[in-house]
Design a protein around this motif. Structure first.
Motif, PDB file in Angstrom:
ATOM      1  N   ALA A 171       1.245  -1.264   0.206  1.00  0.00           N
ATOM      2  CA  ALA A 171       0.441   0.142  -0.062  1.00  0.00           C
ATOM      3  C   ALA A 171       0.957   1.009  -0.160  1.00  0.00           C
ATOM      4  CB  ALA A 171      -0.845   0.165   1.169  1.00  0.00           C
ATOM      5  N   PRO A 172       2.201   1.031   1.203  1.00  0.00           N
ATOM      6  CA  PRO A 172       2.208   2.447   0.845  1.00  0.00           C
ATOM      7  C   PRO A 172       3.569   2.845  -0.503  1.00  0.00           C
ATOM      8  CG  PRO A 172       3.519   1.401   2.729  1.00  0.00           C
ATOM      9  CD  PRO A 172       1.722   1.119   2.764  1.00  0.00           C
ATOM     10  N   HIS A 173       4.320   1.601  -1.016  1.00  0.00           N
ATOM     11  CA  HIS A 173       4.797   1.302  -1.889  1.00  0.00           C
ATOM     12  C   HIS A 173       4.496   1.907  -3.273  1.00  0.00           C
ATOM     13  CE1 HIS A 173       7.678  -0.481  -4.330  1.00  0.00           C
ATOM     14  NE2 HIS A 173       7.205  -1.317  -4.724  1.00  0.00           N
ATOM     15  N   PHE A 174       2.537   1.962  -3.239  1.00  0.00           N
ATOM     16  CA  PHE A 174       1.909   2.166  -4.267  1.00  0.00           C
ATOM     17  C   PHE A 174       1.880   3.493  -3.871  1.00  0.00           C
ATOM     18  CE2 PHE A 174      -2.181   3.132  -5.719  1.00  0.00           C
ATOM     19  CZ  PHE A 174      -2.410   2.873  -7.442  1.00  0.00           C
ATOM     20  N   ILE A 175       1.569   4.038  -3.083  1.00  0.00           N
ATOM     21  CA  ILE A 175       1.094   5.410  -3.003  1.00  0.00           C
ATOM     22  C   ILE A 175       2.489   6.308  -2.898  1.00  0.00           C
ATOM     23  CG2 ILE A 175       0.461   7.068  -1.522  1.00  0.00           C
ATOM     24  CD1 ILE A 175      -1.589   4.508   0.135  1.00  0.00           C
ATOM     25  N   GLY A 176       3.798   5.863  -2.537  1.00  0.00           N
ATOM     26  CA  GLY A 176       4.835   6.481  -2.965  1.00  0.00           C
ATOM     27  C   GLY A 176       4.890   7.028  -4.583  1.00  0.00           C
ATOM     28  N   MET A 177       4.673   5.492  -4.880  1.00  0.00           N
ATOM     29  CA  MET A 177       5.462   5.610  -6.247  1.00  0.00           C
ATOM     30  C   MET A 177       4.459   6.533  -6.983  1.00  0.00           C
ATOM     31  SD  MET A 177       7.086   1.678  -7.049  1.00  0.00           S
ATOM     32  CE  MET A 177       4.995   1.304  -6.941  1.00  0.00           C
ATOM     33  N   HIS A 178       3.378   6.733  -7.126  1.00  0.00           N
ATOM     34  CA  HIS A 178       2.154   7.542  -7.711  1.00  0.00           C
ATOM     35  C   HIS A 178       2.404   9.261  -7.600  1.00  0.00           C
ATOM     36  CE1 HIS A 178       2.149   4.288 -10.352  1.00  0.00           C
ATOM     37  NE2 HIS A 178       1.560   3.424  -9.046  1.00  0.00           N
ATOM     38  N   ALA A 179       3.146   9.427  -6.881  1.00  0.00           N
ATOM     39  CA  ALA A 179       3.098  10.606  -6.282  1.00  0.00           C
ATOM     40  C   ALA A 179       4.308  11.115  -7.105  1.00  0.00           C
ATOM     41  CB  ALA A 179       4.139  11.215  -4.892  1.00  0.00           C
ATOM     42  N   LEU A 180       4.491  10.867  -7.887  1.00  0.00           N
ATOM     43  CA  LEU A 180       5.820  10.871  -9.395  1.00  0.00           C
ATOM     44  C   LEU A 180       4.906  12.453 -10.021  1.00  0.00           C
ATOM     45  CD1 LEU A 180       8.551  12.186 -11.133  1.00  0.00           C
ATOM     46  CD2 LEU A 180       8.194   9.568 -12.030  1.00  0.00           C
ATOM     47  N   GLN A 181       3.247  11.231 -10.354  1.00  0.00           N
ATOM     48  CA  GLN A 181       2.137  11.057 -11.382  1.00  0.00           C
ATOM     49  C   GLN A 181       1.283  12.129 -10.509  1.00  0.00           C
ATOM     50  OE1 GLN A 181       2.344   7.298 -10.662  1.00  0.00           O
ATOM     51  NE2 GLN A 181       4.564   7.933 -12.381  1.00  0.00           N
ATOM     52  N   LEU A 182       0.397  12.039  -9.577  1.00  0.00           N
ATOM     53  CA  LEU A 182      -0.641  12.278  -8.847  1.00  0.00           C
ATOM     54  C   LEU A 182      -0.263  14.527  -8.556  1.00  0.00           C
ATOM     55  CD1 LEU A 182      -1.733  10.130  -6.722  1.00  0.00           C
ATOM     56  CD2 LEU A 182      -2.503  10.945  -9.095  1.00  0.00           C
ATOM     57  N   LEU A 183       0.674  14.463  -7.894  1.00  0.00           N
ATOM     58  CA  LEU A 183       1.219  15.434  -7.810  1.00  0.00           C
ATOM     59  C   LEU A 183       1.411  16.494  -8.824  1.00  0.00           C
ATOM     60  CD1 LEU A 183       3.562  15.168  -3.804  1.00  0.00           C
ATOM     61  CD2 LEU A 183       1.128  15.929  -4.826  1.00  0.00           C
ATOM     62  N   PRO A 184       2.641  16.637  -9.938  1.00  0.00           N
ATOM     63  CA  PRO A 184       2.576  17.639 -11.277  1.00  0.00           C
ATOM     64  C   PRO A 184       0.660  17.435 -11.824  1.00  0.00           C
ATOM     65  CG  PRO A 184       4.585  16.176 -11.150  1.00  0.00           C
ATOM     66  CD  PRO A 184       3.573  15.220  -9.899  1.00  0.00           C
ATOM     67  N   LEU A 185       0.258  16.414 -11.969  1.00  0.00           N
ATOM     68  CA  LEU A 185      -0.883  16.760 -12.533  1.00  0.00           C
ATOM     69  C   LEU A 185      -1.985  18.103 -11.740  1.00  0.00           C
ATOM     70  CD1 LEU A 185      -2.329  13.410 -13.646  1.00  0.00           C
ATOM     71  CD2 LEU A 185      -1.689  15.102 -15.012  1.00  0.00           C
ATOM     72  N   LEU A 186      -1.883  17.544 -10.416  1.00  0.00           N
ATOM     73  CA  LEU A 186      -2.216  18.855  -9.755  1.00  0.00           C
ATOM     74  C   LEU A 186      -1.878  19.773  -9.763  1.00  0.00           C
ATOM     75  CD1 LEU A 186      -4.334  18.943  -6.803  1.00  0.00           C
ATOM     76  CD2 LEU A 186      -1.856  19.140  -5.495  1.00  0.00           C
ATOM     77  N   ALA A 187      -0.670  21.020  -9.809  1.00  0.00           N
ATOM     78  CA  ALA A 187       0.231  21.566  -9.864  1.00  0.00           C
ATOM     79  C   ALA A 187      -0.877  21.889 -11.651  1.00  0.00           C
ATOM     80  CB  ALA A 187       1.110  22.196 -10.230  1.00  0.00           C
ATOM     81  N   LEU A 188      -0.415  21.062 -12.107  1.00  0.00           N
ATOM     82  CA  LEU A 188      -1.068  21.996 -13.397  1.00  0.00           C
ATOM     83  C   LEU A 188      -2.759  22.235 -13.307  1.00  0.00           C
ATOM     84  CD1 LEU A 188       0.160  18.856 -16.093  1.00  0.00           C
ATOM     85  CD2 LEU A 188       0.910  21.614 -16.222  1.00  0.00           C
ATOM     86  N   ALA A 189      -3.754  21.157 -12.757  1.00  0.00           N
ATOM     87  CA  ALA A 189      -4.518  21.382 -12.474  1.00  0.00           C
ATOM     88  C   ALA A 189      -5.582  22.920 -11.681  1.00  0.00           C
ATOM     89  CB  ALA A 189      -5.381  19.492 -11.901  1.00  0.00           C
ATOM     90  N   ILE A 190      -4.040  23.346 -10.868  1.00  0.00           N
ATOM     91  CA  ILE A 190      -4.849  24.678 -10.363  1.00  0.00           C
ATOM     92  C   ILE A 190      -3.926  25.450 -10.583  1.00  0.00           C
ATOM     93  CG2 ILE A 190      -5.127  22.876  -8.042  1.00  0.00           C
ATOM     94  CD1 ILE A 190      -3.265  24.133  -6.852  1.00  0.00           C
ATOM     95  N   ARG A 191      -3.099  25.831 -11.722  1.00  0.00           N
ATOM     96  CA  ARG A 191      -2.410  26.889 -12.209  1.00  0.00           C
ATOM     97  C   ARG A 191      -3.224  27.869 -12.671  1.00  0.00           C
ATOM     98  NH1 ARG A 191      -0.548  24.611 -17.922  1.00  0.00           N
ATOM     99  NH2 ARG A 191       1.086  26.026 -17.158  1.00  0.00           N
TER     100      ARG A 191
END
Length: 300
Positions: free
Chosen positions: A202-222
């Motif tokens: 669970a933490p392995h999966f959650i952590g690795m996919h921060a690479l996709q989720l956080l930049p997508l968040l930044a693009l969504a709120i630009r």
């Protein structure tokens, strides 16, 4: 996507093919290993590699001038990842467990090779992350999300090391996904994460996919403005980091992801409250349009 680093785009396409093959395997092969369909593991790994490869194909397109060593490092990542997938699929064909399997000399050799590929993958990703993080290749909020995403992703990858030290309780199996219970027990749909004990996947999966989720968040709120976006990214990124740490701690204590004790539940509540407070505080920030940090940035 025309500007994205092509070898990693091709690699992601290859992983999409292995995902399709694995999906077909789920339909035509009824074998079960450790309580899950035998083709589920290569399917999950393939999908994860697709996301990983496309993320880095984009990140390596950001520098206007890409040093040769970046391409070489990317090829090391591709080679290590392909080798790992070959072993995983090969073991599925043989009907054998790939991870932690030391029941025979051949299985132990394959697992040792997988361990080496993971180490190489982690080190090579660290090299790329340090290079990208050291440069201002995007507007401030997006750059912050990229830096946090890379760092938390590396942490998530490192959580996998803990699995090699977990006790399996089974002879010939060195390591485990679960903590407090034997691998292969009742699990969540699709993921297979244990519902009776802790599960480090669970933490392995959650952590690795921060690479996709956080930049997508930044693009969504630009469009919210630079200052507000920076506050939101800071709050959510720190909260995301806290979630990875919290779920790792929870798993190591033998608790199922969705059955935390009051201590874990309270910690999660405090974490969620802090993130919400940080996001809400961004409303008070004056609107400032985000601008590229420097001329080196190229559009994604």
């Amino acid at each position: 996507m025309r500007t994205w680093y092509r070898p990693l785009v091709v690699f992601s396409g290859l992983m999409a093919v292995t995902a399709l093959v694995s999906a077909v395997g789920l339909l035509v092969d009824d074998r079960v290993l450790l309580g899950a369909p035998i083709w589920l593991k290569p399917l999950k790994f393939s999908i994860s590699f697709v996301a990983f490869g496309l993320s880095w194909a984009w990140l390596l397109s950001l520098p206007r001038r890409r040093p040769r060593f970046l391409g070489g490092t990317a090829w090391v990542i591709i080679a290590a990842s392909v080798l790992e997938m070959v072993i995983i699929i090969g073991q599925v064909v043989r009907g054998k467990q790939s991870h932690f399997n030391t029941t025979t000399a051949f299985d132990a050799m394959l697992f040792s090779v997988m361990g080496a590929t993971v180490a190489v993958l982690l080190l090579a990703t660290l090299v790329l992350s340090v290079y990208i993080a050291a440069r201002r290749l995007a507007p401030a909020a997006e750059l912050l999300a990229i830096r946090f995403g890379m760092a938390i992703s590396l942490l998530g990858m490192a959580v996998g090391i803990l699995m090699t030290t977990a006790s399996s309780g089974v002879e010939g199996i060195t390591g485990a996904h679960s903590v407090g219970v034997v691998d292969g027990g009742p699990g969540l749909p699709l993921t297979g994460w244990s519902t009776t004990g802790g599960d480090l996947r669970a933490p392995h999966f959650i952590g690795m996919h921060a690479l996709q989720l956080l930049p997508l968040l930044a693009l969504a709120i630009r469009r919210r403005g630079e200052r507000a976006s920076i506050r939101i990214v800071w709050a959510t990124s720190l909260g995301y980091l806290g979630l990875v740490v919290l779920t790792t701690w929870q798993a190591l204590r033998g608790q199922p992801l969705f059955e935390p004790d009051w201590v874990t539940g309270t910690a999660f509540g405090v974490l969620a409250f802090g993130v919400a407070l940080g996001v809400l505080s961004a409303r008070n920030q004056p609107e400032v349009s985000a601008q590229p940090a420097e001329a080196e940035r190229i559009p994604s």
